[in-house]
Design a protein around this motif. Structure first.
Motif, mmCIF file in Angstrom:
data_model
loop_
_atom_site.group_PDB
_atom_site.id
_atom_site.type_symbol
_atom_site.label_atom_id
_atom_site.label_comp_id
_atom_site.label_asym_id
_atom_site.label_seq_id
_atom_site.Cartn_x
_atom_site.Cartn_y
_atom_site.Cartn_z
ATOM 1 N N LYS A 187 0.840 -1.205 0.000
ATOM 2 C CA LYS A 187 0.000 0.000 0.000
ATOM 3 C C LYS A 187 0.877 1.258 0.000
ATOM 4 N N LYS A 188 1.923 1.255 0.827
ATOM 5 C CA LYS A 188 2.819 2.410 0.922
ATOM 6 C C LYS A 188 3.589 2.620 -0.383
ATOM 7 N N LEU A 189 4.054 1.524 -1.006
ATOM 8 C CA LEU A 189 4.797 1.647 -2.256
ATOM 9 C C LEU A 189 3.908 2.163 -3.379
ATOM 10 N N VAL A 190 2.653 1.739 -3.422
ATOM 11 C CA VAL A 190 1.713 2.258 -4.427
ATOM 12 C C VAL A 190 1.480 3.746 -4.187
ATOM 13 N N GLU A 191 1.314 4.123 -2.925
ATOM 14 C CA GLU A 191 1.121 5.538 -2.586
ATOM 15 C C GLU A 191 2.321 6.382 -3.024
ATOM 16 N N LEU A 192 3.530 5.878 -2.770
ATOM 17 C CA LEU A 192 4.739 6.595 -3.192
ATOM 18 C C LEU A 192 4.809 6.706 -4.715
ATOM 19 N N GLU A 220 4.828 10.121 -7.063
ATOM 20 C CA GLU A 220 5.876 10.369 -8.049
ATOM 21 C C GLU A 220 5.270 10.635 -9.427
ATOM 22 N N LEU A 221 4.254 9.867 -9.804
ATOM 23 C CA LEU A 221 3.584 10.091 -11.095
ATOM 24 C C LEU A 221 2.949 11.476 -11.156
#
Length: 73
Positions: free
Chosen positions: A55-60, A64-65
């Motif tokens: 979840k955190k990596l998707v949020e990051l 960035e996008l």
């Protein structure tokens, strides 16, 4: 599909993230790697930790996008 980071330098950062999130979940750092735990206990803890990390990596990635998109305007 492999379970290796796409960027070799990311391993240290991912391990640090894992330890921080384990702390947030109340998992002691010596148990993060499953030491002295049954496979069931390690899987139960790992599932919670892996889900939180994903979840955190998707949020990051989303942030960035958005940052890249806004810089192109």
């Amino acid at each position: 599909m492999t379970n290796k980071p796409l960027v070799s330098n990311a391993k240290k950062a991912l391990n640090q993230m894992k330890l921080e999130m384990a702390g947030e979940l109340g998992i002691q750092s010596e148990h993060v790697n499953g030491a002295n735990k049954t496979s069931y206990e390690a899987g139960f803890m790992g599932g919670n930790l892996g889900g939180m990390m994903s979840k955190k990596l998707v949020e990051l990635g989303e942030r960035e996008l958005i940052r890249e998109y806004n810089n192109k305007k």
